[in-house]
Structures are given as C-alpha cells and as structure tokens.
Motif scaffolding. Structure first.
Motif, mmCIF file in Angstrom:
data_model
loop_
_atom_site.group_PDB
_atom_site.id
_atom_site.type_symbol
_atom_site.label_atom_id
_atom_site.label_comp_id
_atom_site.label_asym_id
_atom_site.label_seq_id
_atom_site.Cartn_x
_atom_site.Cartn_y
_atom_site.Cartn_z
ATOM 1 N N ALA A 20 0.832 -1.210 0.000
ATOM 2 C CA ALA A 20 0.000 0.000 0.000
ATOM 3 C C ALA A 20 0.865 1.258 0.000
ATOM 4 C CB ALA A 20 -0.935 -0.006 1.209
ATOM 5 N N VAL A 21 1.955 1.243 0.768
ATOM 6 C CA VAL A 21 2.877 2.386 0.787
ATOM 7 C C VAL A 21 3.429 2.626 -0.611
ATOM 8 C CG1 VAL A 21 5.133 3.152 1.619
ATOM 9 C CG2 VAL A 21 3.501 2.144 3.230
ATOM 10 N N GLN A 22 3.866 1.567 -1.266
ATOM 11 C CA GLN A 22 4.433 1.706 -2.609
ATOM 12 C C GLN A 22 3.381 2.192 -3.600
ATOM 13 O OE1 GLN A 22 5.942 -2.392 -2.537
ATOM 14 N NE2 GLN A 22 8.018 -1.591 -2.765
ATOM 15 N N ARG A 23 2.170 1.697 -3.470
ATOM 16 C CA ARG A 23 1.100 2.075 -4.390
ATOM 17 C C ARG A 23 0.760 3.563 -4.267
ATOM 18 N NH1 ARG A 23 -2.173 -1.303 -2.737
ATOM 19 N NH2 ARG A 23 -3.490 -0.025 -1.400
ATOM 20 N N VAL A 24 0.626 4.064 -3.045
ATOM 21 C CA VAL A 24 0.266 5.482 -2.858
ATOM 22 C C VAL A 24 1.389 6.385 -3.355
ATOM 23 C CG1 VAL A 24 -0.302 7.258 -1.156
ATOM 24 C CG2 VAL A 24 -1.310 4.975 -0.961
ATOM 25 N N ALA A 25 2.635 6.015 -3.095
ATOM 26 C CA ALA A 25 3.766 6.808 -3.582
ATOM 27 C C ALA A 25 3.747 6.886 -5.115
ATOM 28 C CB ALA A 25 5.078 6.215 -3.093
ATOM 29 N N GLN A 26 3.482 5.750 -5.757
ATOM 30 C CA GLN A 26 3.413 5.728 -7.224
ATOM 31 C C GLN A 26 2.267 6.588 -7.740
ATOM 32 O OE1 GLN A 26 3.141 1.514 -7.899
ATOM 33 N NE2 GLN A 26 5.329 1.170 -7.557
ATOM 34 N N GLU A 27 1.128 6.566 -7.052
ATOM 35 C CA GLU A 27 -0.018 7.376 -7.464
ATOM 36 C C GLU A 27 0.310 8.865 -7.395
ATOM 37 O OE1 GLU A 27 -3.073 6.095 -4.834
ATOM 38 O OE2 GLU A 27 -3.473 4.211 -5.922
ATOM 39 N N ILE A 28 1.014 9.283 -6.347
ATOM 40 C CA ILE A 28 1.376 10.699 -6.216
ATOM 41 C C ILE A 28 2.324 11.100 -7.343
ATOM 42 C CG2 ILE A 28 2.611 12.366 -4.767
ATOM 43 C CD1 ILE A 28 1.571 10.791 -2.324
ATOM 44 N N ASN A 29 3.302 10.246 -7.619
ATOM 45 C CA ASN A 29 4.251 10.572 -8.688
ATOM 46 C C ASN A 29 3.563 10.620 -10.058
ATOM 47 O OD1 ASN A 29 6.449 10.882 -7.000
ATOM 48 N ND2 ASN A 29 7.073 8.742 -7.148
ATOM 49 N N SER A 30 2.619 9.725 -10.264
ATOM 50 C CA SER A 30 1.901 9.717 -11.544
ATOM 51 C C SER A 30 1.032 10.955 -11.697
ATOM 52 C CB SER A 30 1.032 8.463 -11.653
ATOM 53 O OG SER A 30 1.831 7.300 -11.675
ATOM 54 N N ALA A 31 0.413 11.385 -10.596
ATOM 55 C CA ALA A 31 -0.527 12.509 -10.669
ATOM 56 C C ALA A 31 0.172 13.861 -10.757
ATOM 57 C CB ALA A 31 -1.451 12.481 -9.453
ATOM 58 N N TYR A 32 1.328 14.011 -10.093
ATOM 59 C CA TYR A 32 1.934 15.332 -9.963
ATOM 60 C C TYR A 32 3.313 15.458 -10.602
ATOM 61 C CZ TYR A 32 -1.696 15.781 -6.415
ATOM 62 O OH TYR A 32 -2.904 15.796 -5.761
ATOM 63 N N GLY A 33 3.984 14.346 -10.848
ATOM 64 C CA GLY A 33 5.356 14.404 -11.323
ATOM 65 C C GLY A 33 5.486 15.029 -12.695
ATOM 66 N N THR A 34 6.650 15.602 -12.936
ATOM 67 C CA THR A 34 6.961 16.191 -14.239
ATOM 68 C C THR A 34 8.276 15.593 -14.728
ATOM 69 O OG1 THR A 34 8.238 18.022 -13.310
ATOM 70 C CG2 THR A 34 5.849 18.352 -13.542
ATOM 71 N N ALA A 35 8.683 15.991 -15.909
ATOM 72 C CA ALA A 35 9.907 15.447 -16.488
ATOM 73 C C ALA A 35 11.116 15.719 -15.600
ATOM 74 C CB ALA A 35 10.129 16.029 -17.884
ATOM 75 N N GLY A 36 11.099 16.838 -14.861
ATOM 76 C CA GLY A 36 12.255 17.192 -14.039
ATOM 77 C C GLY A 36 12.022 17.085 -12.545
#
Length: 486
Positions: free
Chosen positions: A344-360
C-alpha cells in the motif's frame, strides 16, 4: 540444566532480550572459513552501549534467543554455553536454542500479532482479535519461551544480582524468575506503549492477569514515558485490584539519541556519497521532507503520504519546489498484513508521482531497501522531518534528525509518539489521523524562516539527547540496585 559458569563467575548484572548483541550467518559457499562456516555480526543500540559502560569487571551476561539457523549453529558450537568473546566484542552472551516452532508461536503468534497490536491499538475490532484454540496453543508456547529465559537467568545469576528484562516478548519472565530466585533484584522495561485498560481488556481475563502479574514479579517496572507508566498502573488496578502494585516500583526513563555516535557516523565517506546521490534525486534548490521508518503498521506511512499529496493540492506553489524523501524499510514480512501494508505504501507513492510528477521533478522518492548510511544522509539534508505514528513507545527518528541535520530541520510530530512528551514545545504537533491538519503542519514547517527552524532544531536536539543510551541503561541499573534484594 547446569549453569554455564562456575560459582565464582556468576553474573552480577544480566540483561534478557529476544534479540541479542550478535547474530550469525551460515556461509555455504565456503566463505573465509570453508563451507558451512559461521560469520558473526555485532549489533548496536542502547543495551549494547549500556553494558559496555558498566565495564568488563561488572560480571555481566546477556541472555537472548537464537533467531535463525546461523544462531542455532553457533549455540551448538558453544555447547549451549557462552558465545566466543571474539564474536561478541568481549561481552558474555548466552544464546538460547529454543525450539523453532515454540519461538515462532511466541514471537510471531503472540508477541507481534497480539501484544504489539494491543499496545499499539491496531485491531479492526469488528473482525479481530479472535481468541480461539489456536491462540491458546500459541500462548502455551509464549509461556514456554518465557520459562526458558527465566531458567537460564536463574542459572547465570550470582546471589543478589540485578536482572534487566526487556520488552513485551518477555512479560512473564519476572514472575517466573522471582519463584526460581527470590534473592535477585529484577527489573522489566517496556519499549512499547502500554494500552489503556479498556483496550488492554480485549485480552482474555486470565491472559491479561498473567501478563500484568508477570511484570509485577519485578521489583521495578519501567517505561519510556509517564503516559505509558500510568496506563500500566491503571491496567493493574482494573484487572488485579487497587493494591496490586504494592511491592513493585514504577519508573520512567525516556531513551535519548546517541549524539556523539550519530554526528561522527553521519560524516563518514559512505554517508557523504549517499548525500550526493540524494541531492541529485531531490534536485537543485528544492526543500526535502524526510521520513525514515520501518513499514510497521503503527508508523502511519500511508497517511503521511496522503498528507503530502494534500499539501500539493492545497498549496500548488510547492509543486516542483519540494521532494518527499520517504524511506520505508520492510518489516515483519513473514506476516501477511505487513506485506499488504508495504504494498500500500508503494502504491500510494506511485499514485502521487503519476498525478503530480513532471519530467524534471519526482514528488516522492521512495526507498524500501534498508540502508543506515542513506538514512543518515537524509537526516542531514532534511528541511522537515515527518514523524506521524498512530502510536509509538518513543520514536528515536524524531530525536535523531534534529541532532544530525546540517541546517536545522523542522519537526512535524504526532502527539501519539512517546517523544511528544519531551519534544512538543518545539515541534509542530499533529493528530496522526488528521490528514488535513498534517498537510497544514507540513506547509507551516516548510514556510519557517531558516533562523527560526535552526533555533527550534537546536532546542529539539538538546531535549533529544538528555538521556543518551549508556546513561539510560545505567540509570535503570542504579535505580534497581538501590532497592532491597527480592
């Protein structure tokens, strides 16, 4: 079983804990000593520091359990006696080869799946706990496991010796040892929280009584905070009666951070290397919110991630300007609920990166492989430390980060951490269940002026190091030895 020592060599100070100061690995590939050779690895921590501080002439012995095949092989090699001094750094250690099934039942079945859940108040009570025949079978193993420790301590102890029994794994030992050796001064220390009476009484009545009576076999029962000590006393009154504490002194010793060790270790070359790698992951000019935890249910990592996501929602000005460095080291992966939580920890972290992350910009940098040097590197780089457990006996991370941080960090701290008692004046305190409040605290922490942040960190570090590990141990030992024997 005969003692492993002659009468003149009996121990005057003894420590008992599930995990000892040394562990062994069997090398089947030959290693330095040939196929099947054993390699010893020494541990650290407050007990190791404390026993070292009392000096070699104190006649101390550490009694612990064999935890794996390597440990069991080492016990056989030592014929059940003291382990070789070259393996233990000179400490006298007796490791107990308790039947593996008995140990598993006691450790995983009772200590970690029942007592830990009770004291950290982790049960989903509509479904659990269920105290059935399997629980009773495992409880019998917990009794046998504690009895093995009590018998070994009785064999090793000199007349009137001081015995310091550690933690929830060994709650029954003081009472059992009192029967075997009424001459001893016996102490028990709880490193976890203690549940309030209403929650503690989820346990079957006879089990609750046995656990309390076991600890009350000690001359002195000690805890990390006044809150946990008061909860224990309330449980005794509720379960055993108002006079049950007669004869047992209650003590409080708040374990502090080892500042000298941490500051020295945090500037060694491997830490510097990891700092460079983390700086590259964070990016130039960004702030770092740091957490370092095991993926223990009580650490509340998922809500911490949700609070960080809420921060990015509520304050979009922080996007691309902050990175959450989250170290979530796997814990108790032999238990399904812990494996699910880690996922669950890994899943939520991935969701945040997918939703907000940018190329840099990667908003969450998550590491799940334990690396102490990398943890210290993160401590040094932290602008904000997030420590939000739903319940914690102390939480040394909350004390360690302010000691090590290079520029001084802000601390967002759960009011349910034991460290709250000592650090609340200079921390930003949160209700660990309130994601919105935690997000607001993160914003406030990130917005502090550098000089205010540094001043808070200095005061936090002073409070965090008030009782370093060696002094923490010696304070308990002195208090116990001042009591009349038996």
């Amino acid at each position: 079983m005969a003692s492993t020592q002659g009468a003149a060599e009996k121990a005057r100070v003894l420590v008992a804990s599930n995990r000892g100061p040394v562990s062994y690995t069997v090398y089947e590939d030959g290693g330095d000593g040939g196929a099947g050779s054993l390699r010893a690895k020494r541990g650290g921590g407050g007990l190791v520091s404390g026993l070292s501080a009392i000096g070699a002439d104190a006649g101390s012995v550490w009694v612990c359990a064999a935890l794996g095949d390597g440990d069991r092989a080492a016990v056989r090699r030592a014929a059940g006696g003291l382990l070789p001094a070259e393996d233990t750094g000179g400490q006298r250690v007796r490791m107990l080869d308790i039947d593996a099934r008995v140990h598993s039942d006691a450790y995983n079945g009772i200590a970690n799946s029942v007592l830990w859940f009770v004291h950290h108040m982790l049960y989903q009570t509509p479904l659990e706990p269920v105290f059935d025949a399997e629980f009773r079978r495992q409880w019998a193993s917990y009794e046998a496991y504690n009895r093995a420790f009590a018998e070994a301590l009785a064999e090793e102890a000199a007349d009137g010796a001081a015995v310091l029994v550690q933690d929830y794994h060994l709650c029954l030992v003081p009472g059992m040892l009192r029967v075997l050796r009424p001459d001893l001064r016996i102490g028990h220390f709880s490193h976890t929280p203690w549940a309030p009476p209403d929650y503690f009484r989820l346990l079957p009545d006879d089990i609750a009584a046995a656990l309390l009576s076991g600890i009350l076999g000690a001359d002195r029962a000690a805890f990390l905070t006044t809150r946990w000590a008061d909860a224990f006393a309330s449980c005794c009154a509720a379960v055993l009666g108002p006079d049950s504490l007669t004869g047992t002194e209650i003590g409080v010793h708040g374990l502090g951070a080892d500042a000298d060790f941490l500051r020295k270790r945090a500037h060694e070359p491997d830490v510097e290397e990891r700092m460079a790698a983390l700086r590259a992951e964070i990016g130039e000019g960004r702030k770092a919110v740091v957490r370092v935890d095991r993926t223990e249910l009580s650490k509340n990592i998922v809500r911490g991630l949700l609070a960080y996501r809420q921060l990015l929602d509520d304050h979009p000005e922080w996007r691309e300007r902050v990175v959450h460095i989250a170290f979530a080291y796997p814990s108790r992966q032999d238990l399904a609920v812990y494996r699910e939580y880690t996922a669950a920890v890994q899943r939520v972290a991935q969701e945040i990166n997918s939703a907000y992350g940018t190329a840099g910009w990667t908003p969450v940098v998550l590491h799940v492989k334990d690396d102490f040097a990398r943890s210290l590197a993160a401590y040094r780089l932290a602008d904000v430390a997030l420590v939000n457990p739903i319940r914690d006996g102390m939480n040394l991370v909350a004390k360690e980060v302010p000691v090590v941080s290079d520029q001084g960090c802000a601390l967002v701290l759960s009011r349910e951490a034991g460290a709250y008692e000592e650090l609340r004046a200079d921390a930003l305190v949160v209700n660990p269940y309130d994601v919105l409040e935690t997000a607001r605290a993160l914003h406030e922490a990130l917005s502090l002026r550098p000089e205010e942040r540094a001043d808070r960190a200095k005061r936090l570090a002073a409070a965090a190091t008030a009782l370093p590990p060696a002094q923490w141990f010696l304070e308990q030992l002195r208090a116990l030895e001042e009591l009349p024997a038996g």
